[in-house]
Design a protein around this motif. Structure first.
Motif, mmCIF file in Angstrom:
data_model
loop_
_atom_site.group_PDB
_atom_site.id
_atom_site.type_symbol
_atom_site.label_atom_id
_atom_site.label_comp_id
_atom_site.label_asym_id
_atom_site.label_seq_id
_atom_site.Cartn_x
_atom_site.Cartn_y
_atom_site.Cartn_z
ATOM 1 N N VAL A 110 12.334 -6.776 -3.315
ATOM 2 C CA VAL A 110 12.695 -7.764 -2.292
ATOM 3 C C VAL A 110 12.565 -7.139 -0.905
ATOM 4 O O VAL A 110 12.033 -7.761 0.020
ATOM 5 N N TYR A 111 13.014 -5.914 -0.770
ATOM 6 C CA TYR A 111 12.875 -5.217 0.517
ATOM 7 C C TYR A 111 11.398 -5.150 0.904
ATOM 8 O O TYR A 111 11.028 -5.452 2.041
ATOM 9 N N ASP A 112 10.545 -4.736 -0.042
ATOM 10 C CA ASP A 112 9.108 -4.662 0.243
ATOM 11 C C ASP A 112 8.540 -6.022 0.624
ATOM 12 O O ASP A 112 7.766 -6.143 1.567
ATOM 13 N N ILE A 113 8.922 -7.043 -0.127
ATOM 14 C CA ILE A 113 8.412 -8.386 0.138
ATOM 15 C C ILE A 113 8.827 -8.857 1.529
ATOM 16 O O ILE A 113 8.018 -9.398 2.282
ATOM 17 N N LEU A 114 10.076 -8.633 1.874
ATOM 18 C CA LEU A 114 10.581 -9.111 3.168
ATOM 19 C C LEU A 114 10.097 -8.286 4.357
ATOM 20 O O LEU A 114 9.965 -8.812 5.454
ATOM 21 N N ASN A 115 9.848 -7.016 4.148
ATOM 22 C CA ASN A 115 9.588 -6.142 5.294
ATOM 23 C C ASN A 115 8.202 -5.523 5.364
ATOM 24 O O ASN A 115 7.819 -5.052 6.424
ATOM 25 N N ASN A 147 16.987 -10.001 7.271
ATOM 26 C CA ASN A 147 15.616 -10.053 7.745
ATOM 27 C C ASN A 147 15.571 -10.802 9.075
ATOM 28 O O ASN A 147 16.028 -11.943 9.165
ATOM 29 N N GLU A 148 15.008 -10.169 10.099
ATOM 30 C CA GLU A 148 15.036 -10.776 11.440
ATOM 31 C C GLU A 148 14.235 -12.074 11.528
ATOM 32 O O GLU A 148 14.585 -12.975 12.287
ATOM 33 N N THR A 149 13.181 -12.212 10.755
ATOM 34 C CA THR A 149 12.379 -13.428 10.796
ATOM 35 C C THR A 149 13.132 -14.605 10.197
ATOM 36 O O THR A 149 13.017 -15.731 10.654
#
Length: 194
Positions: free
Chosen positions: A64-69, A133-135
């Motif tokens: 999830v971290y990879d997907i989001l960032n 996530n900032e977006t």
């Protein structure tokens, strides 16, 4: 920071669960593969189910971290959100299938109780990750994000229980992506758009 024994147990579990599956892997094999005593295993994890949970959550959290960032962020928030939810849903489905197996989950009452716990923890992890996530987190209120995550997870889990073959799973993901997800994203963003 995790200690070396916990890291060794998690690595052992990832390797053996992938190779033999959760239900065919014993605690003795996990301990032996981690080069520790069985009592040491139980000192760190009270059950095989708890190590499974730790491994699944670590794997999902990393992905999830990879997907989001790390994925290229689309300029269109709706498209970014839809693609992110789709990627996270695929990762979640795949990791449950890879480590536990949906056939067994469908047939076992114990597995279904565990799946409920995993489902709740997954919702919490995803909501927290999306809010950070900032977006996404700075634009979408938590309650609407929670709606999107919970709805998407419930849909994916429901077709995991009804799919007979991998072809069914692919069809269900295509249907989810094209027929359901756009409306979920639209409902999530509705107040932001007008």
């Amino acid at each position: 920071m995790e200690d070396k024994i916990v890291i060794a147990i998690k690595k052992s579990a990832r390797d053996l669960f992938r190779k033999y599956g959760y239900y065919k892997t014993s605690v003795n094999e996990l301990a032996k593969n981690a080069c520790i005593a069985k009592a040491t295993f139980y000192k760190h994890f009270a059950s095989k189910e708890l190590i499974l949970h730790a491994v699944l959550m670590d794997y999902i959290q990393d992905n999830v971290y990879d997907i989001l960032n790390k994925h290229v962020k689309e300029n269109d928030l709706a498209l970014f959100l839809a693609n992110t939810i789709l990627r996270v849903s695929r990762v979640t489905y795949t990791v449950c299938n890879e480590f536990v197996g949906w056939e067994f989950i469908r047939e076992s009452a114990n597995a279904q109780e565990y799946l409920k716990i995993l489902s709740e923890d997954l919702e919490f992890l995803l909501l927290r990750s999306f809010m950070q996530n900032e977006t996404i987190g700075s634009v979408i209120p938590e309650e609407r994000l929670n709606f999107l995550i919970k709805s998407s997870k419930n849909i994916v889990f429901s077709f995991a229980f009804t799919a007979v073959s991998e072809a069914d799973v692919r069809k269900n993901f295509i249907s989810f992506q094209k027929e359901m997800l756009p409306y979920l994203v639209q409902a999530t963003l509705m107040d932001d758009r007008g």
